[in-house]
Design a protein around this motif. Structure first.
Motif, short mmCIF file in Angstrom:
data_model
loop_
_atom_site.label_atom_id
_atom_site.label_comp_id
_atom_site.label_asym_id
_atom_site.label_seq_id
_atom_site.Cartn_x
_atom_site.Cartn_y
_atom_site.Cartn_z
N GLN A 1 0.83 -1.20 0.00
CA GLN A 1 0.00 0.00 0.00
C GLN A 1 0.86 1.26 0.00
N LEU A 2 1.88 1.27 0.84
CA LEU A 2 2.77 2.43 0.92
C LEU A 2 3.46 2.70 -0.41
N ILE A 3 3.99 1.66 -1.02
CA ILE A 3 4.70 1.82 -2.30
C ILE A 3 3.75 2.35 -3.37
N VAL A 4 2.56 1.79 -3.44
CA VAL A 4 1.61 2.22 -4.48
C VAL A 4 1.17 3.66 -4.27
N VAL A 5 0.84 4.05 -3.03
CA VAL A 5 0.37 5.43 -2.84
C VAL A 5 1.49 6.44 -3.07
N ILE A 6 2.71 6.08 -2.73
CA ILE A 6 3.83 6.99 -3.01
C ILE A 6 4.05 7.09 -4.51
N TRP A 7 3.98 5.96 -5.20
CA TRP A 7 4.12 5.99 -6.67
C TRP A 7 3.03 6.87 -7.27
N GLN A 8 1.80 6.70 -6.80
CA GLN A 8 0.69 7.52 -7.31
C GLN A 8 0.90 8.99 -7.03
N LEU A 9 1.47 9.30 -5.89
CA LEU A 9 1.72 10.70 -5.55
C LEU A 9 2.61 11.37 -6.59
N PHE A 10 3.57 10.62 -7.09
CA PHE A 10 4.48 11.19 -8.08
C PHE A 10 3.97 11.08 -9.52
N LYS A 11 3.15 10.08 -9.80
CA LYS A 11 2.73 9.84 -11.18
C LYS A 11 1.28 10.21 -11.48
N GLN A 12 0.42 10.13 -10.50
CA GLN A 12 -1.01 10.38 -10.72
C GLN A 12 -1.55 11.29 -9.62
N GLN A 13 -0.99 12.47 -9.53
CA GLN A 13 -1.36 13.35 -8.43
C GLN A 13 -2.82 13.77 -8.48
N SER A 14 -3.45 13.68 -7.31
CA SER A 14 -4.81 14.15 -7.13
C SER A 14 -4.99 14.41 -5.63
N ILE A 15 -6.07 15.06 -5.30
CA ILE A 15 -6.35 15.30 -3.89
C ILE A 15 -6.54 13.98 -3.15
N TYR A 16 -7.12 12.98 -3.83
CA TYR A 16 -7.33 11.67 -3.22
C TYR A 16 -5.99 10.98 -2.94
N THR A 17 -5.09 11.09 -3.88
CA THR A 17 -3.77 10.46 -3.70
C THR A 17 -3.00 11.14 -2.57
N LEU A 18 -3.01 12.45 -2.56
CA LEU A 18 -2.31 13.19 -1.50
C LEU A 18 -2.90 12.83 -0.13
N LEU A 19 -4.21 12.85 -0.04
CA LEU A 19 -4.85 12.51 1.22
C LEU A 19 -4.55 11.06 1.61
N SER A 20 -4.55 10.16 0.65
CA SER A 20 -4.23 8.76 0.92
C SER A 20 -2.82 8.60 1.47
N VAL A 21 -1.86 9.28 0.86
CA VAL A 21 -0.48 9.21 1.35
C VAL A 21 -0.39 9.68 2.79
N LEU A 22 -1.03 10.80 3.07
CA LEU A 22 -1.00 11.33 4.44
C LEU A 22 -1.63 10.36 5.43
N LEU A 23 -2.76 9.78 5.06
CA LEU A 23 -3.42 8.83 5.95
C LEU A 23 -2.61 7.55 6.14
N VAL A 24 -2.00 7.07 5.07
CA VAL A 24 -1.15 5.88 5.18
C VAL A 24 0.03 6.15 6.11
N ILE A 25 0.63 7.31 6.00
CA ILE A 25 1.75 7.67 6.89
C ILE A 25 1.28 7.74 8.33
N VAL A 26 0.10 8.30 8.56
CA VAL A 26 -0.45 8.37 9.93
C VAL A 26 -0.67 6.95 10.47
N VAL A 27 -1.20 6.06 9.64
CA VAL A 27 -1.42 4.67 10.08
C VAL A 27 -0.08 4.03 10.46
N TRP A 28 0.95 4.23 9.64
CA TRP A 28 2.26 3.68 9.95
C TRP A 28 2.78 4.24 11.27
N LEU A 29 2.66 5.54 11.46
CA LEU A 29 3.16 6.15 12.69
C LEU A 29 2.45 5.60 13.92
#
Length: 138
Positions: A62-90
């Motif tokens: 999940q982390l790899i895919v959302v980070i890849w999407q952040l760089f390749k398919q930027q959207s508000i959903y992708t940005l929010l997903s990355v932030l939420l995934v990082i919060v879950v990891w923390l």
């Protein structure tokens, strides 16, 4: 990477984690209070080892895919997903790993086990939101 492959991968990782977290939240963690201390320690060590084989690949995927999407398919959903995934990891490593270490070490009591269930609602909600974002985006 092909965009369709990334979308499908993201959906699978998000779906796997949302199903897993709901099972853990509703079945696994609440069951811990029904074990005698020595049985809980023994079972918990087996549980954490076994669940790691499922959780670790899903979380890393999940982390790899959302980070890849952040760089390749930027959207508000992708940005929010990355932030939420990082919060879950923390919160997983700052809150839940220490709780599981205490349980494995035999330091579990009913209050700690109740905290595990109560605090895990935050992760349950976060992974559910991540899954819903995945559905909305695609």
């Amino acid at each position: 990477m092909d965009a369709l492959f990334v979308i499908f991968s993201r959906f699978l990782f998000d779906f796997g984690l949302v199903v897993l977290i709901w099972m853990v939240q509703l079945v696994v963690y609440p069951s811990f209070v029904y074990y005698k201390k020595e049985n809980l320690i023994s079972w918990h060590k087996k549980y954490t080892k076994g669940i790691s084989y499922v959780v670790i690949p899903l979380m890393f995927g999940q982390l790899i895919v959302v980070i890849w999407q952040l760089f390749k398919q930027q959207s508000i959903y992708t940005l929010l997903s990355v932030l939420l995934v990082i919060v879950v990891w923390l919160i997983t490593f700052l809150i839940f790993v220490p709780i599981h270490n205490k349980i494995s070490a035999g330091d579990a009591n009913e209050m700690l086990l109740q905290q595990l269930v109560q605090r895990n609602w935050f992760r349950t909600i976060l992974w559910t939101v991540i899954f819903v974002l995945s559905l909305i985006e695609y």
